[in-house]
Design an enzyme around this catalytic site. Structure first.
Site, PDB file in Angstrom:
ATOM      1  N   ARG A  30      34.289  57.273  52.508  1.00 20.10           N
ATOM      2  CA  ARG A  30      35.537  56.046  51.794  1.00 20.10           C
ATOM      3  C   ARG A  30      34.325  54.705  52.675  1.00 20.10           C
ATOM      4  O   ARG A  30      34.309  53.731  52.186  1.00 20.10           O
ATOM      5  CB  ARG A  30      36.786  56.063  52.352  1.00 20.10           C
ATOM      6  CG  ARG A  30      37.353  57.378  51.912  1.00 20.10           C
ATOM      7  CD  ARG A  30      38.530  57.334  52.696  1.00 20.10           C
ATOM      8  NE  ARG A  30      39.794  58.316  51.683  1.00 20.10           N
ATOM      9  CZ  ARG A  30      39.184  59.509  51.455  1.00 20.10           C
ATOM     10  NH1 ARG A  30      38.506  60.064  52.099  1.00 20.10           N
ATOM     11  NH2 ARG A  30      40.258  60.119  50.652  1.00 20.10           N
ATOM     12  N   ASP A 334      44.132  71.096  55.051  1.00 19.75           N
ATOM     13  CA  ASP A 334      43.078  71.379  55.178  1.00 19.75           C
ATOM     14  C   ASP A 334      42.978  72.000  56.473  1.00 19.75           C
ATOM     15  O   ASP A 334      42.128  72.842  58.191  1.00 19.75           O
ATOM     16  CB  ASP A 334      42.113  70.223  56.179  1.00 19.75           C
ATOM     17  CG  ASP A 334      41.785  69.240  54.513  1.00 19.75           C
ATOM     18  OD1 ASP A 334      41.589  70.188  53.583  1.00 19.75           O
ATOM     19  OD2 ASP A 334      40.548  68.244  55.147  1.00 19.75           O
ATOM     20  N   LYS A 361      40.197  74.791  46.550  1.00 18.39           N
ATOM     21  CA  LYS A 361      38.706  74.078  48.518  1.00 18.39           C
ATOM     22  C   LYS A 361      37.272  74.469  47.772  1.00 18.39           C
ATOM     23  O   LYS A 361      37.141  74.680  47.801  1.00 18.39           O
ATOM     24  CB  LYS A 361      39.778  74.212  49.836  1.00 18.39           C
ATOM     25  CG  LYS A 361      40.931  73.201  50.198  1.00 18.39           C
ATOM     26  CD  LYS A 361      40.591  72.069  49.527  1.00 18.39           C
ATOM     27  CE  LYS A 361      41.589  71.320  49.045  1.00 18.39           C
ATOM     28  NZ  LYS A 361      42.186  70.247  49.207  1.00 18.39           N
ATOM     29  N   ARG A 365      40.561  79.432  50.150  1.00 20.17           N
ATOM     30  CA  ARG A 365      40.903  79.442  51.081  1.00 20.17           C
ATOM     31  C   ARG A 365      42.330  80.178  51.557  1.00 20.17           C
ATOM     32  O   ARG A 365      42.678  80.701  52.708  1.00 20.17           O
ATOM     33  CB  ARG A 365      40.917  78.002  51.780  1.00 20.17           C
ATOM     34  CG  ARG A 365      39.809  77.543  51.713  1.00 20.17           C
ATOM     35  CD  ARG A 365      40.587  76.460  53.063  1.00 20.17           C
ATOM     36  NE  ARG A 365      38.818  75.180  52.933  1.00 20.17           N
ATOM     37  CZ  ARG A 365      38.093  73.757  53.102  1.00 20.17           C
ATOM     38  NH1 ARG A 365      39.611  73.643  53.976  1.00 20.17           N
ATOM     39  NH2 ARG A 365      37.780  73.621  53.755  1.00 20.17           N
ATOM     40  N   ARG A 407      35.375  75.788  57.133  1.00 27.36           N
ATOM     41  CA  ARG A 407      36.562  75.567  58.211  1.00 27.36           C
ATOM     42  C   ARG A 407      37.095  77.234  57.942  1.00 27.36           C
ATOM     43  O   ARG A 407      36.979  77.172  59.043  1.00 27.36           O
ATOM     44  CB  ARG A 407      38.061  74.479  57.284  1.00 27.36           C
ATOM     45  CG  ARG A 407      37.989  73.027  57.104  1.00 27.36           C
ATOM     46  CD  ARG A 407      38.535  72.887  57.070  1.00 27.36           C
ATOM     47  NE  ARG A 407      38.933  70.958  56.402  1.00 27.36           N
ATOM     48  CZ  ARG A 407      37.993  70.183  56.896  1.00 27.36           C
ATOM     49  NH1 ARG A 407      38.338  70.292  58.582  1.00 27.36           N
ATOM     50  NH2 ARG A 407      37.546  68.810  56.317  1.00 27.36           N
TER      51      ARG A 407
HETATM   52  C1  S3P Z   1      40.426  64.948  50.706  1.00 28.67           C
HETATM   53  C2  S3P Z   1      41.369  65.207  50.805  1.00 28.67           C
HETATM   54  C3  S3P Z   1      42.070  66.191  50.154  1.00 28.67           C
HETATM   55  C4  S3P Z   1      40.669  67.467  51.608  1.00 28.67           C
HETATM   56  C5  S3P Z   1      39.900  67.126  51.838  1.00 28.67           C
HETATM   57  C6  S3P Z   1      39.611  65.798  51.887  1.00 28.67           C
HETATM   58  C7  S3P Z   1      40.044  63.079  51.613  1.00 28.67           C
HETATM   59  O1  S3P Z   1      41.137  67.326  49.614  1.00 28.67           O
HETATM   60  O2  S3P Z   1      41.933  68.794  50.733  1.00 28.67           O
HETATM   61  O3  S3P Z   1      39.000  67.895  52.728  1.00 28.67           O
HETATM   62  O4  S3P Z   1      39.080  62.992  52.112  1.00 28.67           O
HETATM   63  O5  S3P Z   1      40.713  62.739  50.157  1.00 28.67           O
HETATM   64  P1  S3P Z   1      42.496  66.809  47.762  1.00 28.67           P
HETATM   65  O6  S3P Z   1      42.238  65.431  47.866  1.00 28.67           O
HETATM   66  O7  S3P Z   1      41.910  67.449  47.163  1.00 28.67           O
HETATM   67  O8  S3P Z   1      43.808  67.984  47.960  1.00 28.67           O
END
Ligand code: S3P
Length: 447
Positions: A30, A334, A361, A365, A407
């Site tokens: 981000r 996660d 994922k 998973r 993971r």
């Molecule tokens: C993430 C959100 C999650 C997570 C991923 C990272 C993020 O995914 O599983 O590892 O950085 O917004 P989802 O938003 O698809 O659940």
């Protein structure tokens, strides 16, 4: 493409010592995106130095940002980004390669959708090409963007930027990536965009966008307990510009969780992890561990990068099975594979339900965890929306395949240390996606 690297993890006599958690992956992605689409210079300390987050630096570079990345502390980069501005992305000559990074492809799609008059192609590795993009393409189309996907709504994705209009979007799945995508597109839309999440999902985008000057409001439902993370409706107004003040990325609980789990299942272990992000929308694991009777101490201590941080201590001891229901899935998403591993060492049957998202994922998973645990002598069963694992007091060991999923690779390493015969992890090298220093950190705890 990186070479396939296998690794063997022998049973550990014990584990002792203290580590610092590597920088948070979600927050690093981000920060690089907001820096790239920001005005002026953004300085990010402790940016995660891993394959996924390097893909994000490359992506913003290919869109016109100047990016300087210098080695920071262990596993991190000090990054300076001169941004091209919220509406100033340059269309690169070829596709943008997101590598393995789902967060990158989904969040970037939102920002590109509003780059009026320019077209972009987003593509990545084999795993990315199997991940659903319809979940972001649908709301972006509703906002007015032209988005094309390959068969089955998968990448590569072609986005033709258009003037966007605000929408109210009810997320069909509890996904922070989809929520963030719509909010980022909302910055470029006409009118106030609102997003309703069905359950609390990580709110790093909201925190960072506010820090960068966006007019964003979060209305949370009333919690049944004051500490419970609850779903929210988020509203965002269009913005002229974003300016992210200098920031330091906190440690990643999702990475620290592997050492934490090792501390709980390796006989005699006593492990501490410092500098861990403790955002309430990320710490579902800690509640589950509490119910499993795990010996975990959490010491909250200050803020880093606008996020609460603290330290964790895990000691080996008796574990009992737990039931994990749909309401906990988003805040633990996660870490659920690790709950499966811990369940092999716990008394009774642990069930995880309402977690169908695990199938979408970096790999499936549900099948991956069940396959790995059973290959190592565990008693695991796949459910359509989760898995059930019956504790057998330990794990024999053997060979498991990471399926190219970082993971699962790290889970195999922890399983090896706690097993009777050790574990060989096929394609252990996948760990470089989120935590290149993982093996060295884990081995540094060997007593
Ligand atoms: C993430 C959100 C999650 C997570 C991923 C990272 C993020 O995914 O599983 O590892 O950085 O917004 P989802 O938003 O698809 O659940």
């Amino acid at each position: 493409m990186a070479a396939i690297v296998d690794a063997h993890f022998a049973p550990a006599g014990s584990l002792r010592g203290e580590l610092t958690a590597p920088p948070d992956k979600s927050i690093s992605h981000r920060a690089a995106l907001i820096g790239g689409f920001g005005d002026g210079e953004t300085r990010i300390e402790r940016y995660l130095d891993a394959a996924d987050t390097r893909s994000t630096l490359d992506a913003v570079r290919s869109l016109g940002a100047r990016v300087d990345a210098a080695p920071g502390g262990p596993g991190s980069l000090t990054v300076e980004i001169a941004g091209f501005g919220l509406r100033g992305a340059v269309a690169p000559a070829g596709p943008i390669d997101v590598g393995n990074a789902g967060t990158l492809i989904r969040l970037l799609s939102g920002l590109l959708a509003g780059q009026d008059g320019r077209s972009f192609v987003l593509d990545g590795d084999e795993s990315i090409r199997s991940r659903p993009m319809g979940r972001v393409a649908d709301p972006l189309r509703e906002m007015g963007a032209a988005v094309e996907t390959a068969e089955g709504g998968r990448p590569p994705v072609t986005i033709a930027g258009r003037p966007l209009r605000a929408i109210h979007y009810e997320l069909p799945v509890a996904s922070a990536q989809v929520k963030s995508c719509v909010l980022l597109a909302g910055l470029l839309a006409e009118g106030r965009t609102t997003v309703r999440e069905p359950a609390a999902t990580r709110d790093h985008s909201e925190r960072m966008l506010r820090a960068a000057g966006a007019d964003l409001r979060v209305e949370r439902d009333h919690p049944s307990l004051p500490t419970d993370p609850v779903a929210a409706t988020i509203g965002i107004e269009p913005a002229e510009r974003l300016v992210l003040p200098p920031m330091t990325v906190p440690g990643d609980l999702s990475s620290a969780a592997f050492h934490l789990a090792a501390g709980l299942i390796v006989p005699g272990a006593d492990v501490r992890i410092a500098g861990v992000g403790l955002n309430p929308t990320r710490i579902g694991l800690l509640g589950i561990l509490n119910r499993m009777g795990a010996d975990v101490e959490v010491v909250e201590g200050g803020f880093e990068g606008g996020e609460p941080v603290g330290s964790l201590r895990a000691r080996h001891g008796h574990l009992q099975a737990a039931l994990v229901g749909a309401s906990e899935v988003a805040t633990t998403i996660d870490e659920l594979p690790l709950v499966g591993l811990l369940a092999c060492f716990a008394e009774g049957t642990t069930r995880i339900e309402g977690a169908e998202e695990l199938r979408h994922k970096e790999s499936d998973r549900i099948d991956g965890v069940v396959g790995a645990l059973n290959a190592l002598g565990g008693d695991a069963e796949a459910l359509p929306d989760g898995f059930a694992v019956t504790g057998t007091g330990g794990l024999r060991g053997g060979e498991m395949d990471s399926r190219g999923d970082h993971r699962l690779a790290m889970l195999g390493a922890v399983a090896g240390l706690a097993s009777e015969e050790g574990v060989t992890v096929r394609d252990f090298g996948a760990a470089r996606i989120s935590y290149p220093g993982f093996e060295a950190d884990l081995r540094s705890l060997l007593a």
